[in-house]
Every structure is written in C-alpha cells, then in structure tokens.
Write a protein that holds these residues in place. Structure first.
Motif, PDB file in Angstrom:
ATOM      1  N   CYS A 273      -2.546  -5.568  -5.235  1.00 32.24           N
ATOM      2  CA  CYS A 273      -1.037  -5.449  -5.959  1.00 32.24           C
ATOM      3  C   CYS A 273      -1.201  -6.243  -7.126  1.00 32.24           C
ATOM      4  O   CYS A 273      -0.808  -5.902  -8.134  1.00 32.24           O
ATOM      5  N   VAL A 274      -1.683  -7.552  -7.199  1.00 33.95           N
ATOM      6  CA  VAL A 274      -1.645  -8.326  -8.353  1.00 33.95           C
ATOM      7  C   VAL A 274      -2.517  -7.655  -9.309  1.00 33.95           C
ATOM      8  O   VAL A 274      -2.035  -8.009 -10.764  1.00 33.95           O
ATOM      9  N   GLU A 275      -3.392  -7.331  -8.864  1.00 32.29           N
ATOM     10  CA  GLU A 275      -4.736  -6.683  -9.885  1.00 32.29           C
ATOM     11  C   GLU A 275      -4.326  -5.573 -10.275  1.00 32.29           C
ATOM     12  O   GLU A 275      -4.796  -5.153 -11.515  1.00 32.29           O
ATOM     13  N   LEU A 279       3.706  -6.840  -9.068  1.00 30.52           N
ATOM     14  CA  LEU A 279       3.733  -8.228  -8.709  1.00 30.52           C
ATOM     15  C   LEU A 279       4.760  -8.662  -7.636  1.00 30.52           C
ATOM     16  O   LEU A 279       4.404  -9.149  -6.821  1.00 30.52           O
ATOM     17  N   ASP A 280       5.693  -7.693  -7.426  1.00 33.64           N
ATOM     18  CA  ASP A 280       6.839  -7.851  -6.220  1.00 33.64           C
ATOM     19  C   ASP A 280       5.975  -7.660  -5.023  1.00 33.64           C
ATOM     20  O   ASP A 280       6.204  -8.376  -4.122  1.00 33.64           O
ATOM     21  N   GLU A 281       5.200  -6.720  -5.147  1.00 36.81           N
ATOM     22  CA  GLU A 281       4.614  -6.405  -3.856  1.00 36.81           C
ATOM     23  C   GLU A 281       3.660  -7.451  -3.455  1.00 36.81           C
ATOM     24  O   GLU A 281       3.387  -7.686  -2.335  1.00 36.81           O
ATOM     25  N   ALA A 282       3.057  -7.673  -4.493  1.00 36.77           N
ATOM     26  CA  ALA A 282       1.922  -8.547  -4.282  1.00 36.77           C
ATOM     27  C   ALA A 282       2.291 -10.001  -3.478  1.00 36.77           C
ATOM     28  O   ALA A 282       1.744 -10.514  -2.476  1.00 36.77           O
ATOM     29  N   GLU A 283       3.264 -10.526  -4.132  1.00 31.84           N
ATOM     30  CA  GLU A 283       3.915 -11.718  -3.451  1.00 31.84           C
ATOM     31  C   GLU A 283       4.690 -11.648  -2.228  1.00 31.84           C
ATOM     32  O   GLU A 283       4.448 -12.769  -1.420  1.00 31.84           O
ATOM     33  N   HIS A 284       5.275 -10.331  -1.909  1.00 30.92           N
ATOM     34  CA  HIS A 284       5.729 -10.354  -0.366  1.00 30.92           C
ATOM     35  C   HIS A 284       4.616 -10.399   0.674  1.00 30.92           C
ATOM     36  O   HIS A 284       4.899 -11.480   1.421  1.00 30.92           O
ATOM     37  N   PRO A 285       3.524  -9.741   0.615  1.00 35.07           N
ATOM     38  CA  PRO A 285       2.824  -9.821   1.671  1.00 35.07           C
ATOM     39  C   PRO A 285       1.986 -11.322   1.663  1.00 35.07           C
ATOM     40  O   PRO A 285       1.612 -11.845   2.629  1.00 35.07           O
ATOM     41  N   ALA A 286       1.663 -11.792   0.478  1.00 31.43           N
ATOM     42  CA  ALA A 286       1.257 -13.177   0.287  1.00 31.43           C
ATOM     43  C   ALA A 286       2.011 -14.105   1.209  1.00 31.43           C
ATOM     44  O   ALA A 286       1.323 -14.972   1.902  1.00 31.43           O
ATOM     45  N   ARG A 287       3.280 -14.098   0.911  1.00 33.86           N
ATOM     46  CA  ARG A 287       4.141 -15.044   1.544  1.00 33.86           C
ATOM     47  C   ARG A 287       4.308 -14.909   2.956  1.00 33.86           C
ATOM     48  O   ARG A 287       4.236 -15.804   3.765  1.00 33.86           O
ATOM     49  N   THR A 288       4.107 -13.491   3.442  1.00 29.97           N
ATOM     50  CA  THR A 288       4.296 -13.310   4.744  1.00 29.97           C
ATOM     51  C   THR A 288       2.943 -13.927   5.503  1.00 29.97           C
ATOM     52  O   THR A 288       3.403 -14.154   6.742  1.00 29.97           O
ATOM     53  N   LEU A 305      -4.753 -16.794  -0.817  1.00 32.94           N
ATOM     54  CA  LEU A 305      -3.503 -16.424  -0.815  1.00 32.94           C
ATOM     55  C   LEU A 305      -2.579 -17.415  -2.091  1.00 32.94           C
ATOM     56  O   LEU A 305      -1.973 -16.696  -2.941  1.00 32.94           O
ATOM     57  N   ARG A 306      -2.971 -18.367  -2.151  1.00 31.04           N
ATOM     58  CA  ARG A 306      -2.407 -19.116  -3.120  1.00 31.04           C
ATOM     59  C   ARG A 306      -2.603 -18.852  -4.442  1.00 31.04           C
ATOM     60  O   ARG A 306      -1.989 -18.794  -5.464  1.00 31.04           O
ATOM     61  N   ALA A 307      -3.875 -18.224  -4.709  1.00 25.75           N
ATOM     62  CA  ALA A 307      -4.586 -18.077  -5.832  1.00 25.75           C
ATOM     63  C   ALA A 307      -3.714 -16.799  -6.340  1.00 25.75           C
ATOM     64  O   ALA A 307      -3.507 -16.638  -7.347  1.00 25.75           O
ATOM     65  N   THR A 308      -3.589 -15.997  -5.242  1.00 27.76           N
ATOM     66  CA  THR A 308      -2.847 -14.502  -5.645  1.00 27.76           C
ATOM     67  C   THR A 308      -1.530 -15.011  -6.039  1.00 27.76           C
ATOM     68  O   THR A 308      -0.896 -14.231  -7.267  1.00 27.76           O
ATOM     69  N   LEU A 309      -0.764 -15.704  -5.527  1.00 22.83           N
ATOM     70  CA  LEU A 309       0.719 -16.066  -5.907  1.00 22.83           C
ATOM     71  C   LEU A 309       0.472 -16.624  -7.261  1.00 22.83           C
ATOM     72  O   LEU A 309       1.435 -16.746  -8.446  1.00 22.83           O
ATOM     73  N   ALA A 310      -0.729 -17.659  -7.547  1.00 26.02           N
ATOM     74  CA  ALA A 310      -0.709 -18.114  -8.749  1.00 26.02           C
ATOM     75  C   ALA A 310      -0.983 -17.209 -10.030  1.00 26.02           C
ATOM     76  O   ALA A 310      -0.475 -17.304 -11.196  1.00 26.02           O
ATOM     77  N   ARG A 311      -1.584 -16.088  -9.475  1.00 26.88           N
ATOM     78  CA  ARG A 311      -2.028 -14.958 -10.564  1.00 26.88           C
ATOM     79  C   ARG A 311      -0.940 -14.204 -10.794  1.00 26.88           C
ATOM     80  O   ARG A 311      -0.746 -13.927 -12.004  1.00 26.88           O
ATOM     81  N   GLN A 315       0.992 -13.719 -14.720  1.00 22.98           N
ATOM     82  CA  GLN A 315       1.417 -12.640 -15.368  1.00 22.98           C
ATOM     83  C   GLN A 315       2.832 -12.513 -15.514  1.00 22.98           C
ATOM     84  O   GLN A 315       3.115 -12.004 -16.424  1.00 22.98           O
ATOM     85  N   ARG A 316       3.618 -13.472 -14.891  1.00 19.12           N
ATOM     86  CA  ARG A 316       4.735 -13.319 -15.247  1.00 19.12           C
ATOM     87  C   ARG A 316       5.442 -14.563 -16.358  1.00 19.12           C
ATOM     88  O   ARG A 316       6.438 -14.294 -16.782  1.00 19.12           O
TER      89      ARG A 316
END
Length: 359
Positions: A273-275, A279-288, A305-311, A315-316
């Motif tokens: 999702c982040v790629e 972004l919203d959907e990327a953050e939800h499963p990562a935090r879950t 997962l931390r890298a995904t949230l950072a990416r 982007q934001r």
C-alpha cells in the motif's frame, strides 16, 4: 498438544468446558486433568495465547504432581506453555524451556514419540521469532537428520522438516542453497498440491535473487491453477514493482489466513500500500501488526513495519522524522542480519529516498 493451526473451536465449547471445570470439586483428579488438557488445546486452536499461558502455567504443577515431571502430558504442557510465550513475542522465555523439554522427551520416551518431534519444531520456531536464524537452521538440520534416521528419508515428517528449512535460508539470504533444496521436489513433496506450492516458492526465491520480472508469467500460471498461491504471486509482483496488484492479491489472501500467517500477510500488504500511494491503508495494517506483539522489538519483521510507517510519513512530507526512523531501522537490521544482507541495502535505499527531490 494443540500445535497445529486448525479451524477455531466454537467459543461456546470453551466457555462450557471452563464452567464445568469451575464447578469441579477436585480439579486435580485425573478425569479433570484430562479435561483441563483439552481446554488448553482449545485455547491454542483459538490462538488465545494469553489465556493459554495462564492456563498452562496453572496446569503444569498439577500435572507434575499427578504424572511426574517427565510424564508425556506434563512435557506437552511445558511445550505448549513455551509456544504461548513464543506466540506473544517472548521467545527468550520459551527457548530454554523448549530446549529442556525436547531433551527430556527424547531421553524419557524415545526418538519416535511425537512429542519429541514437535518440541524440536517448536524450538526452531522460537529461534526464528527471536531472529536467531542460524540457531533455528541448526535445530532444523538436526531435526531432519533425526527424522531421516528414525523414520526414513521419505517420511512425511522428514519432508516437512526440509520444507521448513527454506524459510530460514531465505531469512539468511542464502537463496542459492534454498533454490537447490527447492529443486528437489521428490525429497520435499508427497502430493500435487505440495509440488505446486513448492514451485511457487521456488519462483519467489528466484525473484528474490534479482529477476522478479521473469518469475511473473510462470507464477501467474500456477496461481490460475492454485488460487491459494495468491500470496506467492503477490510477493513476486511486489518485488517487480507492481505494488497495486500485489495489494489486491494480499487483501484476498487475508480471508483465509490466521495467526502469524495473517500478520505476515498484513505486513506485506502495508508495504504494498505504501508503494502504491495508499498511505491510510498502509498505516492501518502496519500498526495492527505492531500492536499484536508477535515479534520482539529488534526482529526484522518489526523493523520492516517501522520502515513502512516511516516511508508513509516521508510521503506525507515529514522527511526529517522519517529519515531518523529509517536510520534506526538500518542500524537494527545490520545488528541482526549483518551489513551485507539485502534487507540492509533495501532499507538504506529507502533512507536515501527520504531526501531525494520530488518530481
């Protein structure tokens, strides 16, 4: 022992058994101990790890008193207690317990006792959750040798042990060795379904070695035949930069996934999702997945997962904080996997992207 991932048991069945045991006059009688063992198995099938840990912590002393410290039910309870600890991201507690349990199983009940084989596999899994991949591979090597000597090279347990080795070889980026192992279908498979799954995994490994585009067409053919291989196709597509389609496939794969398998799929979905800019959907499963606490803090899965949230943060527009987080991720991956591991280079590339001018 409740070690296999099966369909969840109805909650009502667990509640009824708990209520019945609560009314028991003598919870330490042999019939009630058997019922308590059954309850423990149901809790594990439902992946209620915290309740399972409390249950087995209480049950072990009663089993030891009735059946002795080396009784098979006592040892099975110790193994399941350790399994609950591993499943809650605390392998450091589980590993010494499983080492001793596997040793006592073999000493007391012999090489062919199912508990001996299962304790060995649980120990390998605990090492994997601790990111001690070399130790996990060593346990699996010994397990396969053990199964080969006791059961024969073509036995289902021997073949399953060899298949498990592939996971650790991939984690260590030993793709050539994994590819060699996967190329020997007869040593690994008994059924056509297993052979197709193995071929899919071989294509994933080939994609991981640097040529994902070549793996897409044959992987699509396998997926058409075996829709359950959607996760493998998604992995190849993600490696090839086709993140949007990979995300669609991963969403579909989540439907049947449970436990750690579902968490792994959510982790891949977050990255896809982040790629693809979602972004919203990327953050939800990562935090879950992070909230589930299934891996210790320094595990590559957590770092990813931390890298995904950072990416997503980069982007934001929050590039400075994202870069600081990615620097920490790179350092963590180096500590666990070594500087030469491909995941370190990948994370370093994400760090560089934080400061790359946008088009």
């Amino acid at each position: 022992m409740g070690l296999f991932r099966t369909k969840p048991e109805p909650v009502d069945e667990i509640a009824a058994l708990q209520a019945s045991l609560a009314k028991a006059r003598n919870p330490k009688s042999v019939p009630n101990l058997r019922r308590r063992l059954l309850l423990g198995q149901l809790l594990l099938k439902n992946e209620d790890w915290a309740a399972g840990e409390r249950h087995y912590t209480d049950l072990v002393s009663a089993l030891t008193e009735e059946f002795g410290p080396r009784g098979p039910d006592t040892l099975a309870a110790w193994a399941n207690l350790a399994y609950c600890q591993t499943s809650q991201g605390r392998p450091a507690e589980a590993i010494p317990l499983l080492e001793r349990t596997a040793e006592v199983f073999e000493e007391t009940w012999g090489a062919r006792q199912p508990g001996t084989f299962r304790a060995q596999l649980l120990l390998a899994e605990a090492y994997g959750v601790a990111a001690q991949y070399e130790d996990a591979l060593a346990v699996l090597d010994a397990h396969v040798d053990y199964c080969t000597a006791e059961l024969g090279p073509a036995h289902a347990r021997t073949r399953a042990g060899r298949r498990r080795k592939v996971t650790m070889l991939r984690a260590l980026a030993r793709y050539e060795t994994a590819e060699q192992l996967l190329s020997n279908e007869e040593a690994l498979c008994e059924t056509d379904e297993q052979r197709d799954a193995l071929r899919g995994l071989l294509l994933v490994v080939q994609a991981e070695t640097g040529d994902p585009e070549a793996a897409i067409a044959p992987m699509r053919d396998l997926f058409e035949k075996r829709p359950e291989l959607g996760e493998s196709l998604a992995t190849v597509l993600l490696l090839a930069g086709q993140a949007r389609e990979a995300a669609d496939l991963l969403r579909q794969s989540l439907g049947e996934a449970r436990g750690r398998g579902a968490l792994i799929i959510r982790t891949a979905l977050a990255r896809a999702c982040v790629e693809s800019g979602n972004l919203d959907e990327a953050e939800h499963p990562a935090r879950t997945v992070l909230a589930a606490g299934a891996w210790p803090a320094g595990h590559p899965m957590v770092l990813g997962l931390r890298a995904t949230l950072a990416r997503a943060a980069a982007q934001r527009g929050d590039r400075a904080d994202a870069a600081a987080e990615l620097e920490s991720v790179v350092a963590g991956l180096k500590a666990v996997l070594g500087e030469a591991h491909p995941r370190v280079a990948q994370a370093a590339g994400w760090l560089a992207e934080c400061w790359r001018p946008r088009a």
